[in-house]
Design a protein around this motif. Structure first.
Motif, PDB file in Angstrom:
ATOM      1  N   UNK A 296      33.527 -37.583  -8.255  1.00  0.00           N
ATOM      2  CA  UNK A 296      33.121 -37.723  -9.206  1.00  0.00           C
ATOM      3  C   UNK A 296      31.327 -38.036  -8.927  1.00  0.00           C
ATOM      4  N   UNK A 297      31.050 -37.649  -8.049  1.00  0.00           N
ATOM      5  CA  UNK A 297      29.103 -37.675  -7.752  1.00  0.00           C
ATOM      6  C   UNK A 297      29.607 -36.168  -7.832  1.00  0.00           C
ATOM      7  N   UNK A 298      30.156 -35.444  -7.847  1.00  0.00           N
ATOM      8  CA  UNK A 298      29.827 -33.499  -8.553  1.00  0.00           C
ATOM      9  C   UNK A 298      29.849 -33.684  -9.760  1.00  0.00           C
ATOM     10  N   UNK A 299      31.146 -34.247 -10.717  1.00  0.00           N
ATOM     11  CA  UNK A 299      30.959 -34.449 -11.573  1.00  0.00           C
ATOM     12  C   UNK A 299      29.634 -34.329 -12.687  1.00  0.00           C
ATOM     13  N   UNK A 300      29.249 -36.031 -11.865  1.00  0.00           N
ATOM     14  CA  UNK A 300      28.404 -36.241 -13.214  1.00  0.00           C
ATOM     15  C   UNK A 300      26.533 -35.428 -12.147  1.00  0.00           C
ATOM     16  N   UNK A 301      26.901 -34.359 -11.004  1.00  0.00           N
ATOM     17  CA  UNK A 301      25.032 -33.733 -11.093  1.00  0.00           C
ATOM     18  C   UNK A 301      25.868 -32.695 -11.890  1.00  0.00           C
ATOM     19  N   UNK A 302      27.123 -31.750 -11.606  1.00  0.00           N
ATOM     20  CA  UNK A 302      27.341 -31.302 -12.800  1.00  0.00           C
ATOM     21  C   UNK A 302      26.672 -30.943 -14.040  1.00  0.00           C
ATOM     22  N   UNK A 303      27.161 -32.229 -14.794  1.00  0.00           N
ATOM     23  CA  UNK A 303      26.872 -31.976 -16.339  1.00  0.00           C
ATOM     24  C   UNK A 303      25.353 -32.771 -16.295  1.00  0.00           C
ATOM     25  N   UNK A 304      25.076 -33.384 -15.169  1.00  0.00           N
ATOM     26  CA  UNK A 304      23.217 -34.189 -15.237  1.00  0.00           C
ATOM     27  C   UNK A 304      22.024 -33.374 -15.421  1.00  0.00           C
ATOM     28  N   UNK A 305      21.930 -31.456 -15.171  1.00  0.00           N
ATOM     29  CA  UNK A 305      21.394 -31.227 -15.112  1.00  0.00           C
ATOM     30  C   UNK A 305      21.303 -30.507 -15.973  1.00  0.00           C
ATOM     31  N   UNK A 306      22.256 -29.669 -16.598  1.00  0.00           N
ATOM     32  CA  UNK A 306      22.385 -29.282 -17.778  1.00  0.00           C
ATOM     33  C   UNK A 306      21.872 -30.035 -19.185  1.00  0.00           C
ATOM     34  N   UNK A 309      17.932 -31.495 -18.808  1.00  0.00           N
ATOM     35  CA  UNK A 309      17.410 -30.607 -19.560  1.00  0.00           C
ATOM     36  C   UNK A 309      17.150 -30.131 -21.174  1.00  0.00           C
ATOM     37  N   UNK A 310      18.608 -29.894 -21.498  1.00  0.00           N
ATOM     38  CA  UNK A 310      18.643 -29.749 -23.008  1.00  0.00           C
ATOM     39  C   UNK A 310      18.330 -30.970 -24.197  1.00  0.00           C
ATOM     40  N   UNK A 311      18.053 -32.156 -23.446  1.00  0.00           N
ATOM     41  CA  UNK A 311      17.483 -33.364 -23.923  1.00  0.00           C
ATOM     42  C   UNK A 311      16.440 -33.814 -23.808  1.00  0.00           C
ATOM     43  N   UNK A 312      15.908 -33.238 -22.456  1.00  0.00           N
ATOM     44  CA  UNK A 312      14.300 -33.460 -23.007  1.00  0.00           C
ATOM     45  C   UNK A 312      13.415 -31.914 -23.478  1.00  0.00           C
ATOM     46  N   UNK A 313      14.348 -30.712 -23.531  1.00  0.00           N
ATOM     47  CA  UNK A 313      13.878 -29.468 -24.476  1.00  0.00           C
ATOM     48  C   UNK A 313      13.500 -30.056 -25.805  1.00  0.00           C
ATOM     49  N   UNK A 314      14.295 -31.384 -26.395  1.00  0.00           N
ATOM     50  CA  UNK A 314      13.883 -31.919 -28.183  1.00  0.00           C
ATOM     51  C   UNK A 314      12.697 -32.636 -27.670  1.00  0.00           C
ATOM     52  N   UNK A 324      18.081 -23.925 -13.268  1.00  0.00           N
ATOM     53  CA  UNK A 324      18.979 -25.021 -13.664  1.00  0.00           C
ATOM     54  C   UNK A 324      19.374 -24.519 -11.669  1.00  0.00           C
ATOM     55  N   UNK A 325      19.154 -24.109 -11.362  1.00  0.00           N
ATOM     56  CA  UNK A 325      19.225 -23.751 -10.057  1.00  0.00           C
ATOM     57  C   UNK A 325      20.660 -24.419  -9.077  1.00  0.00           C
ATOM     58  N   UNK A 326      20.039 -25.248  -8.949  1.00  0.00           N
ATOM     59  CA  UNK A 326      20.469 -26.432  -7.950  1.00  0.00           C
ATOM     60  C   UNK A 326      21.832 -26.808  -8.402  1.00  0.00           C
ATOM     61  N   UNK A 327      21.945 -26.783 -10.093  1.00  0.00           N
ATOM     62  CA  UNK A 327      23.388 -27.362 -10.649  1.00  0.00           C
ATOM     63  C   UNK A 327      24.615 -26.437  -9.860  1.00  0.00           C
ATOM     64  N   UNK A 328      24.317 -24.771  -9.937  1.00  0.00           N
ATOM     65  CA  UNK A 328      24.921 -23.926  -9.444  1.00  0.00           C
ATOM     66  C   UNK A 328      25.742 -23.715  -8.360  1.00  0.00           C
ATOM     67  N   UNK A 329      25.535 -24.333  -7.518  1.00  0.00           N
ATOM     68  CA  UNK A 329      26.206 -24.476  -6.497  1.00  0.00           C
ATOM     69  C   UNK A 329      27.340 -25.706  -6.299  1.00  0.00           C
TER      70      UNK A 329
END
Length: 491
Positions: A296-306, A309-314, A324-329
């Motif tokens: 669950x921690x990994x799944x939330x981390x994977x979704x949170x960054x993109x 950033x998309x929401x903030x870009x609004x 987005x570099x840290x979501x690659x790993x």
């Protein structure tokens, strides 16, 4: 793990100093030469956290050439593979760890930032360590909820999570999205385990009080030094478009080589390889989500960054590949989990094949022009510009980048040899002296387009010669009326 870390280190050390510095790296070169107090003040004044630059300052004893100041990034990039191996093995076992670490070691995007004198691989190290620690802690909610002094408590996991998150936040502000991911994962685990909820929230609250106490003073200092204009640090980010979105996805997740200063994907390598990794990541997510708190921690981390950033870009554009570099790993962690779901023998064959293909896919990166060739333009202009000539540039930072190369030769452009004033360039030409003009990209959101450059130099008349240095730099020569044209010797 040791073998994979050595592969990652080799990939990042190979031709480490070949590609020239670009604008952001020039900032690192300049800042690393300052005293500690001046370095911290300069960093915060330009919306940067100082930790990485303090580390870089320690490497100036080796010199300020490209290889020396990029060495920290290469070392942190290799270390991130070891940390991802540990996190993946804890969650999915040895095969998952080998696959995830291998993909991180050989991803062109990650190798590129492992050869970049900037802070992105350091923040990746901190966040992968924080993810590993939090995932390990929350997979056992009973231990995570115990008081820290009680036997069998998860105090070491909480401590490592806190220290690593502080390190990430004190390196790069984009780590705030990891902080949000951690808080969300903790809240979801607490909601699923009512008996442990109180203890979980107390322990999490204590950790996050310390985290914020170590981060918010930097934010306050940055606010003071920028005179409250915190948003100006992102005024260079271009608006989000579908093309920019897709180019970023290809680089961060799909194993493609992209330009560092343009939203552009090179056609080299194996364009379909990333889709195989995506299928594995999809399988890993579908077959493991909901299994335990670690996933669950990994799944939330994977979704949170993109998503963040998309929401903030609004509100304000922030969508940049390196953010987005840290979501690659984390993506490669799920790819490892997916490959580990295959039958044992088949999965080892698939991992070995994917590793071999990743090497083939990476090799073109080393010869591609992922950064503008300001080093070549510098030598050409300095050696070829007539003694009585003047260099015109529409961006003074062009000269700053070129003077990095020319300073090593003892031939930097003096202030009287160049100008950013088109009126002065015109008077020089009318006075019977040649003028050369240069225009090139310095970042991913250049405010001066080629069309604007052409309009700026139009009073000089038609160039007697024009050419290009690589993909991103244009040089034009203007001769006085009745004089012969002296053209740069562009190879």
């Amino acid at each position: 793990m040791v073998a994979l870390v050595l592969v990652a280190l080799l990939a990042r050390l190979y031709h480490l100093g070949d590609k020239p510095y670009w604008l952001d790296e020039v900032t690192t070169v300049r800042r690393a030469s300052l005293g500690v107090h001046a370095l911290v003040v300069d960093s915060l004044s330009f919306h940067h956290l100082p930790l990485y630059f303090l580390i870089s300052r320690g490497f100036t004893a080796l010199g300020t050439n490209e290889a020396s100041l990029r060495l920290p990034a290469a070392l942190f990039g290799a270390l991130s593979c070891a940390l991802l191996y540990g996190a993946s093995r804890m969650i999915g076992g040895r095969r998952a760890a080998v696959a995830a670490s291998m993909l991180l070691a050989l991803n062109p995007f990650q190798v590129q930032y492992g050869q970049e004198a900037r802070s992105y691989t350091l923040v990746i190290c901190f966040i992968v360590l924080a993810l590993w620690s939090l995932a390990s802690t929350l997979r056992n909610p009973a231990a995570a909820a115990r008081p820290w002094r009680a036997p069998g408590s998860a105090r070491i996991g909480w401590l490592l999570y806190g220290v690593a998150t502080i390190g990430a936040l004190d390196t790069l502000s984009v780590a705030v999205y990891w902080l949000l991911a951690g808080l969300l994962a903790i809240a979801l685990i607490a909601a699923k385990h009512p008996k442990q909820r109180r203890g979980l929230l107390i322990n999490a609250g204590l950790v996050h009080v310390v985290i914020l106490a170590c981060y918010l003073p930097w934010v306050v200092a940055m606010h003071q030094l920028t005179h409250g204009d915190m948003a100006s640090g992102l005024d260079w980010v271009p608006p989000l478009t579908w093309y920019r979105f897709w180019t970023t996805i290809q680089g961060v997740y799909l194993l493609r080589t992209t330009s560092l200063i343009r939203f552009y994907t090179f056609p080299d390598g194996l364009p379909w390889l990333g889709w195989l990794a995506s299928l594995a990541a999809g399988l890993g997510l579908l077959r493991n989500v909901g299994r335990d708190g670690a996933v669950l921690v990994a799944a939330v981390a994977l979704a949170m960054l993109p998503a963040g950033l998309l929401v903030t870009s609004l509100v304000s554009p922030v969508w940049m590949p390196r953010y987005l570099a840290w979501s690659g790993p984390v993506f490669f962690l799920f790819a490892g989990l997916g490959l580990a779901r295959l039958p044992r023998r088949s999965s080892w064959v698939a991992i070995a094949a994917l590793g071999a293909l990743s090497v083939v896919n990476l090799l073109p990166y080393y010869r591609l022009e992922t950064k503008p060739l300001w080093n070549q333009a510098a030598v050409l202009l300095r050696r070829g510009l007539p003694p009585e000539g003047l260099l015109f540039t529409d961006a003074p930072v062009d000269v700053a980048m070129m003077n990095i190369t020319l300073g090593r030769l003892g031939e930097p452009f003096r202030a009287d040899r160049w100008t950013a004033d088109p009126g002065l360039a015109l008077r020089q030409l009318q006075g019977g002296h040649p003028v050369w003009a240069v225009h090139g990209r310095v970042g991913q959101a250049d405010h001066t387009s080629v069309a604007t450059f052409a309009e700026t130099v139009s009073p000089l008349g038609a160039p007697c010669w024009s050419g290009a240095v690589g993909l991103d730099i244009i040089i034009e020569a203007f001769a006085p009326s009745g004089s012969a044209c002296t053209a740069p010797a562009v190879e």
